[in-house]
Design a protein around this motif. Sequence first.
Motif, PDB file in Angstrom:
ATOM      1  N   MET A 147       0.941  -1.219  -0.116  1.00 45.49           N
ATOM      2  CA  MET A 147       0.082   0.021  -0.191  1.00 45.49           C
ATOM      3  C   MET A 147       0.754   1.268   0.078  1.00 45.49           C
ATOM      4  SD  MET A 147      -2.978   1.079   2.708  1.00 45.49           S
ATOM      5  CE  MET A 147      -3.826  -0.492   2.421  1.00 45.49           C
ATOM      6  N   THR A 148       0.493   2.199  -0.899  1.00 49.43           N
ATOM      7  CA  THR A 148       1.168   3.460  -0.937  1.00 49.43           C
ATOM      8  C   THR A 148       0.228   4.613  -0.746  1.00 49.43           C
ATOM      9  OG1 THR A 148       1.057   3.735  -3.285  1.00 49.43           O
ATOM     10  CG2 THR A 148       2.970   2.652  -2.572  1.00 49.43           C
ATOM     11  N   PRO A 175       4.470   7.475   4.551  1.00 53.63           N
ATOM     12  CA  PRO A 175       4.882   6.256   5.005  1.00 53.63           C
ATOM     13  C   PRO A 175       3.553   5.627   5.588  1.00 53.63           C
ATOM     14  CG  PRO A 175       5.476   7.635   6.754  1.00 53.63           C
ATOM     15  CD  PRO A 175       5.244   8.621   5.581  1.00 53.63           C
ATOM     16  N   VAL A 176       3.479   4.211   5.019  1.00 52.75           N
ATOM     17  CA  VAL A 176       2.296   3.404   5.537  1.00 52.75           C
ATOM     18  C   VAL A 176       2.974   2.307   6.286  1.00 52.75           C
ATOM     19  CG1 VAL A 176       0.562   1.591   4.819  1.00 52.75           C
ATOM     20  CG2 VAL A 176       1.434   3.761   3.240  1.00 52.75           C
ATOM     21  N   PHE A 221      -4.771   7.965   9.630  1.00 54.45           N
ATOM     22  CA  PHE A 221      -5.593   7.044   8.834  1.00 54.45           C
ATOM     23  C   PHE A 221      -5.567   5.436   9.425  1.00 54.45           C
ATOM     24  CE2 PHE A 221      -5.262  10.558   5.423  1.00 54.45           C
ATOM     25  CZ  PHE A 221      -6.685  10.795   5.851  1.00 54.45           C
ATOM     26  N   ARG A 222      -6.462   4.867   9.570  1.00 61.65           N
ATOM     27  CA  ARG A 222      -6.495   3.349   9.784  1.00 61.65           C
ATOM     28  C   ARG A 222      -7.461   2.916   8.558  1.00 61.65           C
ATOM     29  NH1 ARG A 222      -9.554   1.589  13.353  1.00 61.65           N
ATOM     30  NH2 ARG A 222      -8.519  -0.570  13.744  1.00 61.65           N
ATOM     31  N   ILE A 223      -6.596   1.802   7.935  1.00 62.94           N
ATOM     32  CA  ILE A 223      -7.415   1.137   6.913  1.00 62.94           C
ATOM     33  C   ILE A 223      -6.755  -0.317   6.660  1.00 62.94           C
ATOM     34  CG2 ILE A 223      -5.659   2.514   5.180  1.00 62.94           C
ATOM     35  CD1 ILE A 223      -7.693   2.121   3.229  1.00 62.94           C
ATOM     36  N   ARG A 250       0.058   8.177   8.876  1.00 64.04           N
ATOM     37  CA  ARG A 250       0.050   9.422   9.634  1.00 64.04           C
ATOM     38  C   ARG A 250       0.109  10.468   8.479  1.00 64.04           C
ATOM     39  NH1 ARG A 250       0.192   8.173  15.066  1.00 64.04           N
ATOM     40  NH2 ARG A 250       0.889   5.900  15.468  1.00 64.04           N
ATOM     41  N   THR A 251      -0.942  11.455   9.163  1.00 65.86           N
ATOM     42  CA  THR A 251      -0.986  12.874   8.211  1.00 65.86           C
ATOM     43  C   THR A 251      -0.703  13.901   9.144  1.00 65.86           C
ATOM     44  OG1 THR A 251      -3.338  13.074   8.613  1.00 65.86           O
ATOM     45  CG2 THR A 251      -2.402  11.331   6.975  1.00 65.86           C
TER      46      THR A 251
END
Length: 484
Positions: free
Chosen positions: A1-2, A23-24, A462-464, A470-471
């Motif tokens: 994921m990007t 970063p993810v 964001f949680r996915i 992190r934003t």
Amino acid sequence: MTCKQYLTFAANGVGYPVEKDLPVTPEADEPRHLESGVINLYPDITYQTIGGFGGAMTDTASYLLSTLKPEERKKAMDLLFTDKGNNLNIIRVPVDSCDYSLEEYQAVEDPIADPEFKTFDMTRNFRYILPALKEAISLCKRPVSVLLSPWSPPAQWKTPPARPKNDASVYGGVQESIDYTKPQRNHGGSLKPEYYGSWAKYLVKLVEAYLHEGIPVTMLSLQNESIAATNWDSCVWTAEEQKTFLRDHLYPEMEKADLAGKVGLYIWDHNKERVLEWTRDVLDETTRPMVAGVAFHWYSGDHFEAVKMTAEQYPGLKLLFSECCPLHQPGRAGFFGMPTSKTPETVEQEDAVAYAHDIIGNLNAGMENWIDWNFCVDKDGGPRHVPYGFAAGMIVNEDGTFRTNLIFDYIGHFSRYIQPGAKRMGFSRCDQHVEVTAAVNPDGSIAVVALNQENEDRAYAFRINGQVIRTHMPARTISTFVIE
């Protein structure tokens, strides 16, 4: 994921884009449960399908595009209709003249003298609009849909104007001298019932004229601003009158022309505060199959709840946002030219924020398509055949050049990254400090648009699907996050 963040800062009325990779990380690697400062994203929970974003190719806008220097016109059209810019794919076109026409006109000069429309002539309708439409369609790589909207039937079929009851805060208090004895395109008046059938035939003929030119007309609204008696082209209807016209005249004519089901009919096309009531009044078991959707404008405020209730009460009814603009001239905040102490830069920032706020609210309420008002105007918000004018995202200068403003940049945060066919997706947020909407694109990517109109920076995670992104959302900015 990007994940890639596209961020627009504003300074002195100019948008400064920033692009960065985020970063993810696996949520399992977090040292403790992530519970605070979270925005949850749920791509498996989806809602309405989003068709796209666009604007109006009025007589004014298409004329102004024709005045640009060749290299400037190419640049402007690319910014509007290609992935070099906002990638817009929905276009609204007024049929016959509207307030944003250089003069009044109609396709049959006198339909009383010519009830069979033998003199029907689209030359004036097509003069500036048709070349601009064809160029836009040739440039756009996304599927293009065109909405036709009438502002007024031919003057000869109408009653004389009645004294207007419009809200001055929406339409202004400026009214020129009105002849209340003479039918006219301007100042309202209503279509006489004996001409309902003729008007239906006229509208079908207008639709067919555009289709004959290869224009992909997929939508027709019954009337722009159905209850407004404005000092420009307008016609006042009650819901019962519009229902009768739809049921007994327009839809049967659409069927005769083999257009029913191919060109969707849209009711209301006016402000959001009455969108639910008008829909209730017009739709019944007979008329519901005749109507593709309901169109609405923003000039009376948010009313996102009304949009959502309409979506809930009428599943399958398409919700079309069909017009908005700032109610002032470019860079001048005063309504109808009134003075203001605000700077042009402040005004343009406020306009852009208002656009983003409204698009987010409407999408979350169930809106499927979004259309701005004019693609472009001049420095005074015109030209048009009535006084004053309003702002837009693109301003054409007198020297054959143009500029875009923050409105244009903010629209792009939706139209560039939310693809036609995307589905709005579920999310939850920990607080109200940022406004958020999100969609899953047909290619599987996710677009999240976040507006921070406050004066403080905000940070979220964001949680996915077991991942964390992190934003950072600085004060007074808009961001689009594209997650692959």
